[in-house]
Design a protein around this motif. Structure first.
Motif, PDB file in Angstrom:
ATOM      1  N   THR A  85       0.829  -1.212   0.000  1.00  0.00           N
ATOM      2  CA  THR A  85       0.000   0.000   0.000  1.00  0.00           C
ATOM      3  C   THR A  85       0.860   1.257   0.000  1.00  0.00           C
ATOM      4  O   THR A  85       0.590   2.213  -0.745  1.00  0.00           O
ATOM      5  CB  THR A  85      -0.929   0.005   1.223  1.00  0.00           C
ATOM      6  N   PHE A  86       1.909   1.268   0.802  1.00  0.00           N
ATOM      7  CA  PHE A  86       2.775   2.447   0.866  1.00  0.00           C
ATOM      8  C   PHE A  86       3.551   2.649  -0.438  1.00  0.00           C
ATOM      9  O   PHE A  86       3.778   3.779  -0.861  1.00  0.00           O
ATOM     10  CB  PHE A  86       3.739   2.333   2.044  1.00  0.00           C
ATOM     11  N   ARG A  87       3.947   1.562  -1.096  1.00  0.00           N
ATOM     12  CA  ARG A  87       4.641   1.701  -2.388  1.00  0.00           C
ATOM     13  C   ARG A  87       3.685   2.248  -3.446  1.00  0.00           C
ATOM     14  O   ARG A  87       4.074   3.072  -4.282  1.00  0.00           O
ATOM     15  CB  ARG A  87       5.235   0.365  -2.840  1.00  0.00           C
ATOM     16  N   VAL A  88       2.432   1.784  -3.418  1.00  0.00           N
ATOM     17  CA  VAL A  88       1.434   2.309  -4.352  1.00  0.00           C
ATOM     18  C   VAL A  88       1.210   3.791  -4.087  1.00  0.00           C
ATOM     19  O   VAL A  88       1.074   4.597  -5.024  1.00  0.00           O
ATOM     20  CB  VAL A  88       0.108   1.516  -4.244  1.00  0.00           C
ATOM     21  N   MET A  89       1.182   4.179  -2.826  1.00  0.00           N
ATOM     22  CA  MET A  89       1.036   5.583  -2.486  1.00  0.00           C
ATOM     23  C   MET A  89       2.194   6.406  -3.047  1.00  0.00           C
ATOM     24  O   MET A  89       1.988   7.494  -3.603  1.00  0.00           O
ATOM     25  CB  MET A  89       0.969   5.756  -0.966  1.00  0.00           C
ATOM     26  N   GLU A  90       3.410   5.895  -2.918  1.00  0.00           N
ATOM     27  CA  GLU A  90       4.578   6.609  -3.445  1.00  0.00           C
ATOM     28  C   GLU A  90       4.515   6.714  -4.966  1.00  0.00           C
ATOM     29  O   GLU A  90       4.828   7.758  -5.549  1.00  0.00           O
ATOM     30  CB  GLU A  90       5.853   5.896  -3.017  1.00  0.00           C
ATOM     31  N   ASN A  91       4.101   5.622  -5.628  1.00  0.00           N
ATOM     32  CA  ASN A  91       3.943   5.664  -7.079  1.00  0.00           C
ATOM     33  C   ASN A  91       2.888   6.693  -7.482  1.00  0.00           C
ATOM     34  O   ASN A  91       3.092   7.472  -8.421  1.00  0.00           O
ATOM     35  CB  ASN A  91       3.524   4.288  -7.607  1.00  0.00           C
ATOM     36  N   ALA A  92       1.769   6.678  -6.775  1.00  0.00           N
ATOM     37  CA  ALA A  92       0.680   7.610  -7.090  1.00  0.00           C
ATOM     38  C   ALA A  92       1.120   9.056  -6.885  1.00  0.00           C
ATOM     39  O   ALA A  92       0.770   9.943  -7.669  1.00  0.00           O
ATOM     40  CB  ALA A  92      -0.546   7.306  -6.225  1.00  0.00           C
ATOM     41  N   SER A  93       1.897   9.290  -5.832  1.00  0.00           N
ATOM     42  CA  SER A  93       2.403  10.633  -5.571  1.00  0.00           C
ATOM     43  C   SER A  93       3.287  11.122  -6.703  1.00  0.00           C
ATOM     44  O   SER A  93       3.156  12.260  -7.177  1.00  0.00           O
ATOM     45  CB  SER A  93       3.180  10.640  -4.251  1.00  0.00           C
ATOM     46  N   GLU A  94       4.174  10.245  -7.166  1.00  0.00           N
ATOM     47  CA  GLU A  94       5.075  10.632  -8.252  1.00  0.00           C
ATOM     48  C   GLU A  94       4.317  10.876  -9.552  1.00  0.00           C
ATOM     49  O   GLU A  94       4.567  11.865 -10.258  1.00  0.00           O
ATOM     50  CB  GLU A  94       6.141   9.558  -8.458  1.00  0.00           C
ATOM     51  N   ILE A  95       3.383   9.994  -9.873  1.00  0.00           N
ATOM     52  CA  ILE A  95       2.621  10.152 -11.112  1.00  0.00           C
ATOM     53  C   ILE A  95       1.789  11.435 -11.067  1.00  0.00           C
ATOM     54  O   ILE A  95       1.794  12.225 -12.016  1.00  0.00           O
ATOM     55  CB  ILE A  95       1.708   8.934 -11.351  1.00  0.00           C
ATOM     56  N   ALA A  96       1.063  11.630  -9.967  1.00  0.00           N
ATOM     57  CA  ALA A  96       0.204  12.806  -9.856  1.00  0.00           C
ATOM     58  C   ALA A  96       1.006  14.093  -9.928  1.00  0.00           C
ATOM     59  O   ALA A  96       0.583  15.074 -10.558  1.00  0.00           O
ATOM     60  CB  ALA A  96      -0.592  12.755  -8.549  1.00  0.00           C
ATOM     61  N   LEU A 121      -3.096  15.832  -6.186  1.00  0.00           N
ATOM     62  CA  LEU A 121      -2.281  14.956  -5.352  1.00  0.00           C
ATOM     63  C   LEU A 121      -3.089  14.375  -4.196  1.00  0.00           C
ATOM     64  O   LEU A 121      -2.934  13.201  -3.842  1.00  0.00           O
ATOM     65  CB  LEU A 121      -1.081  15.741  -4.818  1.00  0.00           C
ATOM     66  N   GLN A 122      -3.952  15.174  -3.627  1.00  0.00           N
ATOM     67  CA  GLN A 122      -4.736  14.737  -2.475  1.00  0.00           C
ATOM     68  C   GLN A 122      -5.617  13.539  -2.824  1.00  0.00           C
ATOM     69  O   GLN A 122      -5.661  12.545  -2.086  1.00  0.00           O
ATOM     70  CB  GLN A 122      -5.594  15.895  -1.978  1.00  0.00           C
ATOM     71  N   LYS A 123      -6.300  13.609  -3.948  1.00  0.00           N
ATOM     72  CA  LYS A 123      -7.150  12.491  -4.370  1.00  0.00           C
ATOM     73  C   LYS A 123      -6.315  11.243  -4.639  1.00  0.00           C
ATOM     74  O   LYS A 123      -6.692  10.129  -4.241  1.00  0.00           O
ATOM     75  CB  LYS A 123      -7.938  12.867  -5.627  1.00  0.00           C
ATOM     76  N   ALA A 166      -6.738   7.842  -2.381  1.00  0.00           N
ATOM     77  CA  ALA A 166      -7.216   6.658  -3.114  1.00  0.00           C
ATOM     78  C   ALA A 166      -6.204   5.521  -2.993  1.00  0.00           C
ATOM     79  O   ALA A 166      -6.581   4.355  -2.797  1.00  0.00           O
ATOM     80  CB  ALA A 166      -7.454   7.006  -4.581  1.00  0.00           C
ATOM     81  N   ALA A 167      -4.923   5.854  -3.094  1.00  0.00           N
ATOM     82  CA  ALA A 167      -3.880   4.825  -2.997  1.00  0.00           C
ATOM     83  C   ALA A 167      -3.846   4.191  -1.606  1.00  0.00           C
ATOM     84  O   ALA A 167      -3.726   2.969  -1.462  1.00  0.00           O
ATOM     85  CB  ALA A 167      -2.526   5.426  -3.338  1.00  0.00           C
ATOM     86  N   LEU A 168      -3.958   5.019  -0.583  1.00  0.00           N
ATOM     87  CA  LEU A 168      -3.918   4.494   0.781  1.00  0.00           C
ATOM     88  C   LEU A 168      -5.102   3.575   1.087  1.00  0.00           C
ATOM     89  O   LEU A 168      -4.965   2.597   1.823  1.00  0.00           O
ATOM     90  CB  LEU A 168      -3.894   5.647   1.783  1.00  0.00           C
TER      91      LEU A 168
END
Length: 219
Positions: free
Chosen positions: A37-48, A55-57, A61-63
């Motif tokens: 979950t935390f890796r997906v959050m980091e990926n989502a942060s970078e992509i966004a 970024l907030q959404k 959503a990732a978490l």
């Protein structure tokens, strides 16, 4: 952007993190634990951030995207569907508006690529990309063999003939790469940022599988 910076920018992030940690505290799945979950959050942060999106959404959503995966392991209820419903109930209590909640919930509902749902928002596309990025690359290789070790799946099989579609299990770890992992090609990602991130990861997996089979010495 590190977690401290994210907590300063995103309302209720600390509270959501605590909820996620509680949900996963007794869950034993090396492929889909809280670190995933935390890796997906980091990926989502970078992509966004690179795509100049909300970024907030993307982070929330990732978490919450796998928040109901432990429940699925017990009941068989699709975690994408129940996770979307959970987010729909949780986020309004934190003051998020209706449109925000709707977009995050829809993103969670469609994040499961194997579920066949097409994301209808940029948040949904970012989440699905972020989740799939964790299924290729060095960490993905570790996830495959960690899970195989837990389930007793053999490394390789003399009857090597990968199926055309992935059914949720594989005859061997290497079969799994052919049945699922190697089908997550860079061009299948939604965002340009994710496609670029996927290229090196995908090449690494291809090389690993080729070298594994060569060293194994038989198919």
């Amino acid at each position: 952007m590190n977690l401290t910076e994210l907590m300063e920018r995103i309302p209720h992030l600390r509270e959501i993190l605590n909820i996620v940690r509680e949900a996963f505290k007794d869950y034993d799945d090396p492929a889909h634990d809280i670190s995933h979950t935390f890796r997906v959050m980091e990926n989502a942060s970078e992509i966004a951030s690179r795509e100049k999106c909300d970024l907030q959404k993307a982070i929330i959503a990732a978490l919450l995207h796998d928040i109901k995966r432990p429940h699925e392991a017990l009941t068989g209820v699709d975690h994408a569907e129940s996770g979307a419903e959970y987010a729909s109930g949780l986020l309004p209590t934190m003051g998020f508006d209706i449109s925000f909640v709707a977009e995050v919930s829809k993103a969670i509902r469609s994040h499961r690529y194997s579920g066949g749902l097409t994301p209808t928002s940029l948040t949904g596309k970012i989440l699905q990309d972020a989740d799939r990025l964790d299924a290729i690359g060095a960490v993905a290789i570790a996830r495959v063999f960690s899970y195989s070790g837990k389930t007793g799946t053999p490394l390789h099989s003399l009857q090597f003939s990968p199926r055309s579609s992935y059914s949720g299990n594989s005859r061997s770890s290497i079969n799994h790469f052919h049945e699922k992992i190697l089908k997550i090609r860079p061009e299948t990602f939604w965002t340009e940022t994710a496609r670029k991130m996927a290229e090196d990861r995908y090449s690494f997996v291809v090389e690993f599988v080729q070298r594994f089979i060569a060293e194994w010495g038989q198919i």
